[in-house]
Each structure stands twice: as C-alpha cells, then as structure tokens.
Design an enzyme around this catalytic site. Structure first.
Site, PDB file in Angstrom:
ATOM      1  N   ARG A 178       0.858  -1.184   0.000  1.00  0.00           N
ATOM      2  CA  ARG A 178       0.000   0.000   0.000  1.00  0.00           C
ATOM      3  C   ARG A 178       0.898   1.239   0.000  1.00  0.00           C
ATOM      4  O   ARG A 178       1.655   1.472   0.934  1.00  0.00           O
ATOM      5  CB  ARG A 178      -0.896   0.003   1.242  1.00  0.00           C
ATOM      6  N   HIS A 207      -2.814  10.919   0.329  1.00  0.00           N
ATOM      7  CA  HIS A 207      -2.262  10.751   1.678  1.00  0.00           C
ATOM      8  C   HIS A 207      -1.589  12.073   2.079  1.00  0.00           C
ATOM      9  O   HIS A 207      -0.374  12.153   2.219  1.00  0.00           O
ATOM     10  CB  HIS A 207      -1.281   9.578   1.702  1.00  0.00           C
ATOM     11  N   GLU A 248      -7.110   8.775   6.275  1.00  0.00           N
ATOM     12  CA  GLU A 248      -7.311   9.408   7.577  1.00  0.00           C
ATOM     13  C   GLU A 248      -7.922  10.805   7.524  1.00  0.00           C
ATOM     14  O   GLU A 248      -7.257  11.808   7.794  1.00  0.00           O
ATOM     15  CB  GLU A 248      -5.994   9.430   8.366  1.00  0.00           C
ATOM     16  N   ASN A 253      -7.097   2.214  10.083  1.00  0.00           N
ATOM     17  CA  ASN A 253      -5.739   2.456  10.579  1.00  0.00           C
ATOM     18  C   ASN A 253      -5.861   2.508  12.096  1.00  0.00           C
ATOM     19  O   ASN A 253      -6.561   3.374  12.625  1.00  0.00           O
ATOM     20  CB  ASN A 253      -5.203   3.810  10.108  1.00  0.00           C
ATOM     21  N   TYR A 279      -3.905   2.028  16.022  1.00  0.00           N
ATOM     22  CA  TYR A 279      -2.655   1.911  16.771  1.00  0.00           C
ATOM     23  C   TYR A 279      -2.853   1.776  18.272  1.00  0.00           C
ATOM     24  O   TYR A 279      -2.124   1.076  18.932  1.00  0.00           O
ATOM     25  CB  TYR A 279      -1.776   3.154  16.521  1.00  0.00           C
ATOM     26  N   GLU A 334      -3.382   0.051   8.391  1.00  0.00           N
ATOM     27  CA  GLU A 334      -2.170   0.451   9.122  1.00  0.00           C
ATOM     28  C   GLU A 334      -2.241  -0.050  10.552  1.00  0.00           C
ATOM     29  O   GLU A 334      -3.277   0.064  11.217  1.00  0.00           O
ATOM     30  CB  GLU A 334      -2.009   1.977   9.199  1.00  0.00           C
TER      31      GLU A 334
HETATM   32  C1  NOJ Z   1      -1.086   7.221  10.203  1.00  0.00           C
HETATM   33  C2  NOJ Z   1      -0.676   7.900   8.947  1.00  0.00           C
HETATM   34  O1  NOJ Z   1      -1.478   7.466   7.877  1.00  0.00           O
HETATM   35  C3  NOJ Z   1       0.792   7.747   8.617  1.00  0.00           C
HETATM   36  O2  NOJ Z   1       1.100   8.664   7.625  1.00  0.00           O
HETATM   37  C4  NOJ Z   1       1.618   7.938   9.876  1.00  0.00           C
HETATM   38  O3  NOJ Z   1       2.977   7.969   9.605  1.00  0.00           O
HETATM   39  C5  NOJ Z   1       1.279   6.836  10.832  1.00  0.00           C
HETATM   40  N1  NOJ Z   1      -0.120   6.932  11.185  1.00  0.00           N
HETATM   41  C6  NOJ Z   1       2.097   6.853  12.126  1.00  0.00           C
HETATM   42  O4  NOJ Z   1       1.856   8.015  12.818  1.00  0.00           O
END
Ligand code: NOJ
Length: 517
Positions: A97, A142, A187, A330, A332, A401
């Site tokens: 991706r 992006h 995002e 995405n 985390y 992500e």
């Molecule tokens: C989400 C973003 O899409 C990406 O560009 C970024 O580097 C990562 N998170 C980590 O922060």
C-alpha cells in the site's frame, strides 16, 4: 474525581489470552506493508513535480518540524523504489500500500497541466510491484495537497469535491487495469482536525470548531464522488475494490460505573471515527447522533445561529452512504476517557475538543512507544474491531495500518511484542465473526513521521539516513515468518542475533544480494 485517582482506576488487567499453539489466519488472508508518498519518495521538485502543503510547511522558517527536517529527500524511494520492492519480496508480503502524490501528477492541482513524468514514475513503480508478484494497493490521497489548491481553501472549499474527482479520474484511467485495491483518502480526521481544526499537521490552520467540520463534509463528498466514479466507469471492466482508510482509536471509559464516563467514551469514539465512518457505513448515512447533538447544543450556547457541523442533504447522504467496498482501518492505540466538572474552561471555544468535552488520559502501566500518543493496548484493538463490526453490520475490514514507533536499533523486541499482541487480538475478533480480510504494517521502513520528522521510527527496516541503506529489524524476520506460515506463533523468536552481527549479516543495499535470512 482527581486525575490521580483516575490513574489508579486505569490499570486494566483484561488482556487477550495467549494460546500456546500457532494460530492460523483465515485462508486467503492478505498481509502487506504501507507507506505514503511524502514520507518516503523525496525528489520533492524533480521531473516536474509541483509543491505540496508539506513542502510549504517543511520549508517554513522557523520550521515547525521537531528535528527541522523535510521530506525533500526522505528515504529517496523515488529513486530507490526497485530496492524497496526487493525488500518487500524478501518479506513475502502479498500487497504494497503506497500513495500517489497529487502534485507529482498535477503540479498545479488542476488537470490542465498533467505531468507525464509523474505518471510514468507510478507506471514504473506499479509494473515493478506486479513483476515481483506483489499486489499494488493505491492510496489516492495521503495528505500532500497541491499548494495551489490550499491557497484556494483546500479541503474547506466545496469545489475540492470536483478537483479531487478530476485527479482520481486521471489516476484510475492510467492505473485501474493494474491496481485492484484503492483507498481514496487516508485518515480524514488527521486531515481535518489536525490540519484545519488545530495546528498538528499541514496546513496548520487552527480554525478550531469550524474548519474541521467543513473539511469533514468535503472529504466525505470527495471520497464518495471518487467511489461513484470508479463504480460507473471502471468497476465493470477492472472489478477492483475501493474504500477509505479511517484512523480509529479505541476510547475506554476510565470507570465502568460512571455514566458520564461511559457516555464520554462513546462520544469520543463517534467524534474520532464515527464522524467519517457513520455516513458511509451506517444505515441512516448521516453524521453520528452524538456528534450532531453535541455540536448543535454547543453552537447554540456559543451564539451561532445554526450548528457548526454542516448538514448533509438527502442527495449528499445518498452519494456517501454505501460508498466503500471495505472498511479501511488504521489503528494503533487506546485512550481512557472521563468527564466531570473540572473540565470547565479546559478547552478553547469553539473547538472540536470542547465539542467532545472529555478528558483523555493515558494508563502509565501500558507499554509506551516512542510516539507520545502510542501505547500498546491489544484489548482496545479487539474491542474496536468488534464495535465497528457490530455498528456497521460486519463489513469486510482491511487493517490498512498498524505499527509501533521506536528509536534507532535493529533488535526491536517491543515492536515484535506489539505485533504479537495486536495480531492475537485481531484473531480473537476474527474467531468471533469479524470479517477482517487484510492486515498491513505501518511501515515498510523508517520514514518522515510528519511533525516529528525522523525522530520516530516505524520501520520493519531501519534506514541509515546518511547512506539511505535499509537494514531489516528483528521484527522484519518476525513478520516474514507470520506471512510464510499464515499463522501467529506467540512463542516464535527470530534468531538470537546481536545488534552488530545482525546488522553486518543483513545489510541490504541496492547492489547487494538481498537475501534476508
Ligand atoms: C497514520 C498515517 O497514515 C501515517 O502517515 C503515519 O505515519 C502513521 N499513522 C504513524 O503516525
């Protein structure tokens, strides 16, 4: 309740239970790695590329970037892309991706000036990816908006819906025959809240409480228009899948008995991702109830004649609703939330934070990454996937992500632990019926981490920024094994290597033999 007493409540001992056997992923599960143009390409003004808002921001004096760096060269993937595809081959990923840079294709943002050299670069990149047996997975946008369009208001200007669709058409026309997976926009919250409602990302407008909501509506309409365009003109012939990547955190009430905290967590989730997901994936196709209600009441109190959240007309709703073949997630981390009287005056008005009216806290017992916002909370990932599946009737979910930031160093045990715990949590959700179909690590290699420059490393491969050589971290070996076996072995330990030995053995350059192990 004081912050200290909250912290005592924060220790959350529920965790996914490790199982001692390797856990298989479903047949056909897809693994990939993700990157983005501005973060890796460099070549910021080569071969006719125009300036983006990130070129403008990083060239500002004094620079707002933590280490005063830029993406001018980044990791030079513009020139080293063949090498990057080699290392992906070593990993065995199914898809890559990456994003296309709008100003590389349209230097002035509009379609009167199409940069053939830019198109050619992505032709070469995509052809090479396909030759390597890897599936190209393209993000159309992006964050690197052409500077010219920003001067015209960028994502706050409703005309951007057409500007984006024009750009998307050029990209589809050229690559739809080779690219089966598309993300329209990466995002939306980070684009709108961080770029327009605050100053955490380019273009740092900080027009809080207003600009992020204008942006949200335009992003949704632009996404929907690009989706419908694919549907109308390309789907029949190319049969690809088009979606959007939404950044989703889990928000957990700091107490599970206090109604206010429970409501605050629900509000935070809806502001964080429901604002973008609900119009696309829910039955009613509108902004979430909590978001509409909070902004409406706050706007009235603040003397606005109507809500600061723009309305979606019936036509908007019918365009946006259902405009995604999968939910690009995405994800985390997790945060704890509470709400009480101590909030009075805590946030500026009007603002997105005041509209949520909650306090976000971290649990100090959770493993902390290099990035201040990122902690390892696998059960939050599990709850998030379950909640999205429940709310939106089990859509196919692609984890577009997931990743962990560290400092320098190849022996990245913490990253491996994070991946093990998050993949295990994801498998728990899959076992319970969630339709997770793909998983992609952020990121293939260290790169330009936006406002944090090169200080936070997300790569499976470490990059030496002097020589631009890429070195596999221990986590690269771990990920390779997951992909090779299509299973997660929580006890798998890549060979016990010393930092120096590891680095010497696995050194990879464009000219080397690129065997990983
Ligand atoms: C989400 C973003 O899409 C990406 O560009 C970024 O580097 C990562 N998170 C980590 O922060």
């Amino acid at each position: 309740m004081t912050a200290a007493s909250h912290l005592l409540l924060l220790f959350y001992c529920t965790d996914v239970t490790p199982k001692d056997q390797p856990r298989p992923f479903p047949d056909g599960f897809m693994f990939g790695v993700s990157t983005a143009a501005y973060q890796i390409e460099g070549a910021w003004n080569e071969d006719g590329k125009g300036a983006s808002i990130w070129d403008t921001l990083t060239h500002m004096d004094p620079s707002p970037i933590k280490d005063h760096s830029t993406g001018d060269v980044a990791v030079d993937s513009y020139h080293l892309y063949k090498h990057d595809i080699e290392i992906m081959k070593e990993l065995g990923v199914h898809f890559y991706r990456f994003s296309i840079s709008w100003p590389r294709i349209l230097p002035d943002g509009f379609i009167h000036n199409i940069n053939e050299a830019g198109l050619k670069y992505y032709d070469n990149l995509i052809d090479e990816i396909v030759r390597a047996g890897i599936t190209p997975f393209v993000t159309i946008y992006h964050w690197d908006l052409p500077e010219v369009l920003q001067r015209l208001g960028g994502w706050a200007n409703p005309h951007i819906v057409n500007w984006f669709a024009d750009y998307a058409k050029i990209v589809y026309d050229r690559y739809a025959n080779k690219v089966p997976y598309w993300i329209t926009i990466n995002e939306p919250k980070q684009i709108c809240y961080e770029g327009y409602g605050s100053d955490a990302k380019a273009p740092m407008l900080n027009l809080s409480g207003i600009a992020e909501y204008l942006c949200a509506k335009n992003v949704l309409l632009a996404h929907a228009k690009a989706y419908r365009l694919y549907d109308d003109k390309y789907r029949k012939v190319h049969n690809g899948s088009v979606g959007i990547s939404i950044s989703c955190s889990w928000y957990e009430p700091a107490t599970d008995t206090n109604e206010q905290d429970i409501q605050a967590a629900q509000d935070a989730r809806q502001f964080d991702w429901g604002l973008y997901a609900h119009p696309i994936f829910s039955y009613n196709g509108d902004f979430p109830h909590e978001v509409k209600k909070n902004i409406y009441h706050k706007s009235a109190e603040q003397g606005f004649p109507k809500s600061r959240l723009p309305r979606l007309s019936a036509e908007d709703v019918s365009n946006i609703k259902g405009s995604s073949d999968f939910f690009g997630m995405n994800s985390y981390t997790t945060k704890l939330i509470y709400r009480d009287a101590s909030l009075e005056g805590m946030y500026p008005t009007p603002s997105y934070m005041d509209d949520i009216s909650a306090v976000f806290v971290k649990d100090p017992t959770w493993p902390q990454a290099k990035s201040s916002w990122l902690q390892s909370v696998p059960w939050g990932f599990y709850k998030l996937i379950k909640e999205v599946s429940k709310l939106y009737d089990r859509p196919p979910i692609f984890i577009t992500e997931n990743g962990w930031s560290s400092g320098l160093g190849l022996l990245d045990e913490e990253r491996i632990n994070y991946f093990k715990r998050y993949m295990n949590a994801m498998l728990n959700a899959i076992d319970e019926g969630c339709q997770v179909k793909a998983y992609s690590v952020w990121s293939l290699m260290d790169n330009f981490e936006w406002m944090n420059g090169y200080t936070e490393k997300f790569g499976l491969y470490e990059v030496n920024f002097g020589t631009l050589e890429r070195y596999p971290r221990k986590s690269a070996y771990f990920y390779k094994e997951v992909i090779r076996t299509n299973s997660l072995d929580l006890y798998y330990e890549p060979e016990n290597l010393t930092e120096a030995g590891h680095s010497a053995r696995s050194r990879t350059t464009a000219d080397d033999d690129n065997e990983l192990i």
